[in-house]
Design a protein around this motif. Structure first.
Motif, short mmCIF file in Angstrom:
data_model
loop_
_atom_site.label_atom_id
_atom_site.label_comp_id
_atom_site.label_asym_id
_atom_site.label_seq_id
_atom_site.Cartn_x
_atom_site.Cartn_y
_atom_site.Cartn_z
N THR A 128 1.09 -11.55 33.10
CA THR A 128 0.42 -12.82 33.42
C THR A 128 1.49 -13.89 33.64
OG1 THR A 128 -1.49 -12.25 32.06
CG2 THR A 128 -1.16 -14.58 32.56
N VAL A 129 1.34 -14.67 34.71
CA VAL A 129 2.31 -15.71 35.05
C VAL A 129 1.76 -17.07 34.65
CG1 VAL A 129 3.64 -16.82 36.88
CG2 VAL A 129 3.25 -14.35 36.95
N ASP A 130 2.55 -17.82 33.89
CA ASP A 130 2.23 -19.20 33.52
C ASP A 130 3.23 -20.09 34.26
OD1 ASP A 130 1.88 -21.68 32.35
OD2 ASP A 130 1.90 -20.95 30.29
N LEU A 131 2.80 -20.65 35.40
CA LEU A 131 3.69 -21.44 36.26
C LEU A 131 3.48 -22.92 35.98
CD1 LEU A 131 5.72 -21.65 38.62
CD2 LEU A 131 3.75 -21.60 40.18
N ARG A 132 4.58 -23.63 35.68
CA ARG A 132 4.53 -25.05 35.36
C ARG A 132 5.40 -25.80 36.36
NH1 ARG A 132 4.39 -24.84 28.81
NH2 ARG A 132 3.05 -23.00 28.69
N LEU A 133 4.78 -26.72 37.09
CA LEU A 133 5.48 -27.42 38.16
C LEU A 133 5.76 -28.86 37.76
CD1 LEU A 133 3.48 -26.08 41.24
CD2 LEU A 133 5.53 -25.14 40.16
N GLY A 134 6.97 -29.28 37.99
CA GLY A 134 7.37 -30.66 37.69
C GLY A 134 8.87 -30.78 37.72
N ASP A 135 9.36 -32.02 37.88
CA ASP A 135 10.79 -32.26 38.01
C ASP A 135 11.44 -32.69 36.70
OD1 ASP A 135 10.99 -31.66 40.74
OD2 ASP A 135 10.13 -33.61 41.25
N GLN A 136 10.65 -32.80 35.63
CA GLN A 136 11.24 -33.27 34.38
C GLN A 136 12.19 -32.22 33.82
OE1 GLN A 136 8.06 -32.64 34.89
NE2 GLN A 136 7.12 -31.49 33.23
N PHE A 137 13.35 -32.67 33.36
CA PHE A 137 14.36 -31.75 32.84
C PHE A 137 14.18 -31.61 31.33
CE2 PHE A 137 16.07 -32.48 36.95
CZ PHE A 137 16.87 -31.38 37.22
N SER A 138 13.08 -30.99 30.93
CA SER A 138 12.84 -30.76 29.51
C SER A 138 13.69 -29.58 29.05
CB SER A 138 11.35 -30.48 29.27
OG SER A 138 10.93 -29.38 30.05
N ASP A 139 13.82 -29.47 27.73
CA ASP A 139 14.62 -28.38 27.17
C ASP A 139 13.91 -27.05 27.40
OD1 ASP A 139 15.70 -26.46 25.23
OD2 ASP A 139 16.82 -28.18 24.47
N ILE A 140 14.51 -26.19 28.21
CA ILE A 140 13.89 -24.93 28.59
C ILE A 140 13.67 -24.04 27.38
CG2 ILE A 140 14.34 -22.79 29.87
CD1 ILE A 140 15.80 -24.57 31.96
N ILE A 141 14.63 -24.01 26.47
CA ILE A 141 14.51 -23.14 25.30
C ILE A 141 13.44 -23.66 24.35
CG2 ILE A 141 15.75 -22.33 23.25
CD1 ILE A 141 18.27 -22.18 24.95
N GLU A 142 13.42 -24.97 24.12
CA GLU A 142 12.41 -25.53 23.23
C GLU A 142 10.99 -25.30 23.76
OE1 GLU A 142 12.97 -29.58 22.16
OE2 GLU A 142 15.03 -29.29 21.48
N GLN A 143 10.85 -25.30 25.08
CA GLN A 143 9.52 -25.13 25.67
C GLN A 143 9.13 -23.66 25.80
OE1 GLN A 143 7.62 -27.84 26.19
NE2 GLN A 143 9.39 -28.78 25.23
N GLY A 144 10.01 -22.75 25.40
CA GLY A 144 9.69 -21.33 25.47
C GLY A 144 9.61 -20.81 26.89
#
Length: 319
Positions: A128-144
């Motif tokens: 299953t693909v959970d695709l999140r679109l946006g330009d914010q540079f959030s912490d990739i690791i923290e967001q899982g």
């Protein structure tokens, strides 16, 4: 004897960590696919259990208290351990399955990934693909996040990166506009035209138009008749005859293919940064990540189809 941590408290720690990372209950709720009130109540129960205030709350923002900051750092370590357990379980299965979280800028997601993902799902139906679109540079690791696609590279030693394709930008206009106003012969002629500019949502800064003239990179600030903060909207305005504007080739290519846009000054097109895939070091052995990275190599071939479309349109037709 140590008290065992309950499921409710673990849920509260996750809700608290996501809220602290994203800055609001609403953003955390969106990320966790629950309601904002559920996140708020989980955090409040956690505060009651610890007997501490974790956030300083105002009508506009949430700020970690000193005690909240310390617990936040510890909660992140717990969540990372849980994610590593999950990744180990995924790797032991060997077959891509479960959920793959992917993030990408909106224009890349809409114009490239969205068209490609159905083929990926057909190849790996258990995934299953959970695709999140946006330009914010959030912490990739923290967001899982499993795989992030970004323009440029993030300086983060915890991430592995792979270049995918050049992020090429060029000026475009509709044939109708050029028939009415004439085609500019030099860059100086742009001052006499309606220019449609792009503004970065992250900074609010308008784009300085880059042109690769020989070995020099020239940048000009157009006198814009319109400024828009979404690349797809810029292309739509250009196709409607609004003026001359700059666009990534992957956004403009479908319009060029339909004859609604033509490249202007294609000889000065610039490879502005690189489209890059990034993933956490902890995901290196994940079958899900491996499968998606292999698929991205097909989506982003050495000569991308969108650059080929624009290059073909820019080539003078022989008589």
């Amino acid at each position: 004897m140590k008290e065992q941590i309950g499921l409710e408290r673990l849920t509260g720690l996750i809700a608290f960590a996501r809220t602290a990372s994203l800055g609001s209950y609403t953003a955390a709720a969106r990320d966790l696919s629950v309601s904002p009130s559920a996140v708020s109540k989980s955090v409040q129960r956690l505060e009651e259990h610890f007997g501490l205030r974790l956030f300083s709350r105002t009508t506009r923002s949430l700020t970690l208290t000193p005690e909240g900051r310390e617990i936040y750092e510890r909660a992140l370590r717990v969540i990372r351990e849980v994610e590593e357990i999950e990744q180990a379980a995924v790797a032991s299965r060997g077959e891509p399955s479960g959920t793959l979280k992917v993030t990408a800028p909106l224009p890349i997601g809409v114009n490239i990934l969205a068209k490609a993902l159905p083929a990926f799902r057909q190849r790996y139906p258990k995934l299953t693909v959970d695709l999140r679109l946006g330009d914010q540079f959030s912490d990739i690791i923290e967001q899982g996040i499993d795989v992030a696609i970004r323009v440029g590279n993030l300086a983060d030693s915890r991430l592995v990166s792979r270049p995918l394709a050049p992020h090429r930008i060029c000026t475009f206009a509709s044939p109708d506009y050029l028939a009415r106003r004439g085609k500019p012969e030099t860059l100086e002629d742009l001052a006499e035209h309606d220019c449609i500019n792009f503004r970065y949502q992250s900074t609010g800064q308008a784009l300085r138009w880059p042109f690769q003239v020989g070995h020099r990179l020239l940048e000009i600030t157009p006198n814009a008749s319109m400024t828009i903060d979404v690349s797809d909207a810029v292309a739509a305005v250009l196709a409607a005859g609004g003026g001359i504007g700059i666009s990534p080739t992957y956004v403009a290519a479908p319009y060029v293919e339909r004859g609604e846009l033509v490249p202007v000054f294609p000889e000065y097109a610039v490879d502005r940064f690189v489209i890059t895939a990034l993933w956490p070091e902890s995901r290196r052995g994940s079958p899900n990540v491996k499968a998606f990275l292999e698929f991205l190599q097909e989506v982003f071939p050495a000569i991308t189809p969108w650059d080929e479309i624009v290059a073909t349109a820019a080539t003078p037709k022989s008589l």
